[in-house]
Design a protein around this motif. Structure first.
Motif, PDB file in Angstrom:
ATOM      1  N   SER A   1      -4.973   1.887 -12.093  1.00  0.00           N
ATOM      2  CA  SER A   1      -5.157   2.018 -13.544  1.00  0.00           C
ATOM      3  C   SER A   1      -6.332   2.896 -13.952  1.00  0.00           C
ATOM      4  O   SER A   1      -7.305   3.042 -13.221  1.00  0.00           O
TER       5      SER A   1
ATOM      6  N   ALA B   1       0.834  -1.205   0.000  1.00  0.00           N
ATOM      7  CA  ALA B   1       0.000   0.000   0.000  1.00  0.00           C
ATOM      8  C   ALA B   1       0.866   1.251   0.000  1.00  0.00           C
ATOM      9  O   ALA B   1       0.558   2.230  -0.689  1.00  0.00           O
TER      10      ALA B   1
ATOM     11  N   LEU C   1      -5.613  -8.341  -9.263  1.00  0.00           N
ATOM     12  CA  LEU C   1      -6.660  -7.472  -9.795  1.00  0.00           C
ATOM     13  C   LEU C   1      -6.876  -6.234  -8.932  1.00  0.00           C
ATOM     14  O   LEU C   1      -7.150  -5.150  -9.441  1.00  0.00           O
ATOM     15  N   ARG C   2      -6.778  -6.395  -7.618  1.00  0.00           N
ATOM     16  CA  ARG C   2      -7.042  -5.272  -6.726  1.00  0.00           C
ATOM     17  C   ARG C   2      -6.045  -4.145  -6.944  1.00  0.00           C
ATOM     18  O   ARG C   2      -6.409  -2.980  -7.037  1.00  0.00           O
ATOM     19  N   VAL C   3      -4.783  -4.525  -6.961  1.00  0.00           N
ATOM     20  CA  VAL C   3      -3.742  -3.514  -7.108  1.00  0.00           C
ATOM     21  C   VAL C   3      -3.861  -2.845  -8.478  1.00  0.00           C
ATOM     22  O   VAL C   3      -3.729  -1.635  -8.606  1.00  0.00           O
TER      23      VAL C   3
ATOM     24  N   ARG D   1      -6.538  -2.432 -10.332  1.00  0.00           N
ATOM     25  CA  ARG D   1      -7.667  -1.510 -10.389  1.00  0.00           C
ATOM     26  C   ARG D   1      -7.337  -0.215  -9.659  1.00  0.00           C
ATOM     27  O   ARG D   1      -7.671   0.887 -10.104  1.00  0.00           O
ATOM     28  N   GLN D   2      -6.650  -0.347  -8.522  1.00  0.00           N
ATOM     29  CA  GLN D   2      -6.335   0.824  -7.714  1.00  0.00           C
ATOM     30  C   GLN D   2      -5.547   1.872  -8.502  1.00  0.00           C
ATOM     31  O   GLN D   2      -5.757   3.050  -8.342  1.00  0.00           O
TER      32      GLN D   2
END
Ligand SMILES: Nc1ncnc2c1ncn2[C@@H]1O[C@H](COP(=O)(O)OP(=O)(O)OP(=O)(O)O)[C@@H](O)[C@H]1O
Ligand SMILES: Nc1ncnc2c1ncn2[C@@H]1O[C@H](COP(=O)(O)OP(=O)(O)O)[C@@H](O)[C@H]1O
Ligand code: SF4
Ligand code: SF4
Ligand SMILES: [Mg+2]
Ligand SMILES: [Mg+2]
Lengths: 327, 330
Positions: free
Chosen positions: B222, B191, B215-217, B219-220
């Motif tokens: 992009s 983080a 996927l989480r990172v 999306r955060q």
């Protein structure tokens, strides 16, 4: 009902350097317990120590009871019966745990002969059943294959089959899916869940992935710098974490949908075991730290039914989370 | 909308790979007909499982290796041939960050020297100016001069990744390809680095290509996300809603496989079959042996990436084929 496993005050030091500093954990029959925490926090060492698998130079103290009987420091012969028998373990790196020059049949049968009262044809039939159970297609033929002839996901399935050979009451799975791709990870977790349902087996799932643990466990223990800092039912821990470190971990996880928000990063890094602060080990990174936190390390204390937290300001931390003005 | 900085048109790259000791060599289609546009100041996220061609795409976009077919334009101009002066001039404006910060650093040198290295190599500024730039870079990645004096081994994983980031920023690039930059880091440290990268991007108007299997990172960080499967893009769309409303069956399975605290695994799509093998790519839709919704046509015809409304593009017969139209008409 007496717990299946009860760990008390488990401490481990390597060359005088403490890495586990008093771990208490209990596990009921059939229960799934998740263990999360930063890398190096002691998740693996906890279970390696409990099962007598650490190298000789490790200094271990405390107690580990299996059905009430202390197994810490038990004779080697007794431990050999426990490991792979009542308690099975699958490790972070599956490839290294299989012997590359022996067929899968040979390795499965060895395990079966050691822990189960089976012989001859019965062993072979059971080996085939296990391979079937973990979803290796064409099990009868694949038994004569060597480990390198399987994909990473299949090797992990074979590891699970080996672990199940002794009909264990407890499976300790250390990062069983970390090396696998997302869709394969989902397959393996699904397999573990179905095996557990079928056999009524308890499981300890060690993972750095909060999501994996949340979805697959009843209860979760959060470790930090060699101690457990919070323990709670999985849904409560994620909905309402109380320890500032647990709050930080959950805040640091980017959401997959809904509005994007800035991540709440925990500042700083985990303290080096050689320079452990006195008092709460999380204090140097904790936004709520005060002089209350430094004289002695807070001990794990109950805050509600089935919930314990090791933080002198648990009450304040809880209110801070709820957005209520503290004090 | 800002103009495109990077335009990738239909790049392909295959490698020949020998299977077994006496095996015949087979072609591995690492990247097959990938087209992308990255606008100035935006981030394109690239997700997909191991072997799907993400890193190869990144290397081709940076000109570190040539495509077999197709081409890349940077700032409106085609990438110059490697080794030429033009190429070097373009390369100063683009940098790459890798997953393993320890592997990317020289263990025998203090990290400050390594941050300054690109300035020395490209002869940018006087020695005094380089020293000043070094201090600036350390501040930018929130480290001190004291950290700069240390060797890589004496820094934590997150700190090492900051050093790598500082070095990548030394030549003031416009474009950064980040290949799994936070995958080796713990969540809390991840983080820190993600926030830092987002801040630097805003301050320096950086354009990013961000490669990750998380996927989480992705999306955060992009603006747009492309999902790859066996060398092809199967879905492309805005980061805000791609994972909320995935259209391609593979994206749906990926999202469903991404564990989420607070959600039990009920209703999860569990794909049958093994991970895809790039050396034996199925004909037709490469996903068809694992696809829970495959129809006859999927085994013979390659679905083409097509716009399906909004800014979404999908390569799936069910979403874009005649079936989809008749389904809508019915
Ligand atoms: N054989 C050993 N000798 C010395 N130190 C050790 C040994 N094994 C583990 N340690 C130390 O014990 C601590 C806890 O290690 P452990 O492997 O349990 O961490 P972990 O939480 O499981 O981390 P990871 O997620 O990286 O696997 C670490 O500081 C580690 O460096
Ligand atoms: N230099 C190379 N030689 C042979 N095969 C390669 C080479 N580079 C990549 N590949 C193959 O191309 C495919 C895609 O690779 P890569 O882009 O690195 O995947 P990812 O980064 O998504 O894991 C893989 O099958 C990989 O083994
Ligand atoms: S005891 Fe103090 S320093 Fe430790 S977590 Fe609680 S508030 Fe923070
Ligand atoms: S084209 Fe067919 S096989 Fe491919 S994703 Fe769509 S439905 Fe599935
Ligand atoms: Mg571990
Ligand atoms: Mg890669």
């Amino acid at each position: 009902m007496p717990p299946l496993v009860s760990i008390q005050g488990l401490s481990v030091a390597f060359n005088g350097m403490p890495v586990l500093r008093g771990v208490d954990l209990t596990l009921q029959k059939g229960e799934a317990l998740g263990l999360v925490g930063e890398s190096g926090s002691g998740k693996s060492v906890t279970w390696l120590a409990a099962l007598g698998l650490l190298p000789r130079h490790a200094q271990v103290s405390g107690s580990v009871r299996l059905d009430g009987r202390d197994i810490l420091g038990a004779p080697a012969a007794e431990l050999d019966q426990v490991r792979g028998g009542r308690v099975a373990m699958i490790f972070q790196d599956p490839a290294s745990a299989l012997n590359p020059v022996l067929t899968i049949r040979k390795q499965l049968c060895e395990s079966l002969a050691l822990h189960r009262d089976l012989s001859g044809e019965a062993v072979k039939a059971e080996a085939r059943r296990l391979l079937d159970l973990v979803g290796i297609p064409d099990a009868a033929r694949r038994l004569s294959a060597y480990p390198h002839e399987f994909s990473g996901g299949q090797v992990q399935r074979i590891m699970i089959a080996m672990a199940l050979a002794g009909n264990p009451d407890l499976l300790v799975a250390d990062e069983p899916t970390t090396a696998l791709d997302a869709t394969i990870q989902a397959q393996i977790l699904e397999l573990l869940a179905s095996v557990r349902r079928e056999m009524g087996m308890a499981m300890v799932l060690i993972s750095h992935d909060l999501g994996v643990v949340a979805e697959n466990c009843d209860r979760v223990a959060v470790m930090y710098a060699g101690r457990i800092v919070e323990e709670a039912p999985a849904n409560q821990l994620f909905a309402d974490p109380v320890h500032p470190y647990a709050q930080g971990l959950i805040g640091a996880l980017p959401p997959l949908d809904g509005p994007r928000r800035r991540l709440t990063a925990i500042p700083g890094t985990v303290p080096d075991p050689a320079m452990m602060p006195s008092g709460c080990a999380f204090a140097p990174r904790c936004a709520l730290a005060t002089e209350q936190c430094t004289p002695a390390a807070p001990s794990l204390a109950p805050i509600a039914d089935g919930r314990t937290v090791a933080c002198v300001r648990a009450e304040t931390a809880r209110r801070a989370l709820l957005g209520v003005a503290a004090e | 909308m800002s103009p495109p900085l990077v335009e990738v048109s239909a790049i392909s790259r295959s490698y020949s790979m020998r299977s077994g000791m006496f095996g015949r060599s087979a072609a591995v289609h690492a990247v097959d007909g990938v087209s992308l546009t990255i606008r100035r100041g935006e981030t394109l996220g690239l997700v997909g499982e191991s072997g799907s061609g993400k890193s190869t795409t990144g290397r081709i976009v940076l000109g570190l290796e040539p495509p077999d077919r197709g081409g890349v334009k940077f700032d409106g101009k085609p990438m110059a041939a490697p080794g030429t002066r033009e190429w070097r001039a373009q390369r100063v404006r683009m940098q790459m960050i890798f997953q393993d910060p320890l592997g990317a650093l020289d263990r025998r040198l203090p990290v400050a020297a390594q941050i300054r290295e690109p300035l020395d190599i490209h002869g940018l500024g006087t020695p005094a100016e380089r020293e000043e730039r070094l201090r600036e870079l350390l501040r930018a990645v929130e480290l001190t001069q004291a950290h700069g004096a240390r060797y890589p081994g004496a820094l934590s994983g997150g700190q090492r990744q900051r050093i790598v980031l500082a070095r990548a920023l030394a030549t003031k690039p416009d474009f950064l390809v980040c290949d799994e930059p936070v995958s080796a880091l713990d969540v809390s440290i991840q983080a820190q680095v993600v926030n830092l990268l987002a801040d630097l991007q805003a301050q320096l108007s950086l354009t990013l290509m961000f490669i990750s299997h998380d996927l989480r990172v992705v999306r955060q960080i992009s603006t747009t996300v492309a999902v790859m499967y066996l060398g092809r893009i199967v879905e492309l769309g805005s980061a805000d809603d791609l994972f909320a409303r995935p259209e391609h069956p593979y994206t749906q399975a990926l999202v469903s496989a991404s564990p989420a605290p607070g959600r039990r695994s009920a209703g999860r799509i569990v794909l049958a079959g093994d991970p895809p093998n790039p050396a034996a790519r199925p004909i037709g839709c490469a996903f068809h042996p694992r696809c829970p919704r495959a129809i006859a046509r999927c085994a013979s015809e390659v679905p083409v990436l097509s716009a399906v409304g909004g800014d979404r593009q999908v390569a799936c017969h069910l979403v874009t084929g005649p079936q989809a139209e008749t389904r809508d008409a019915a």
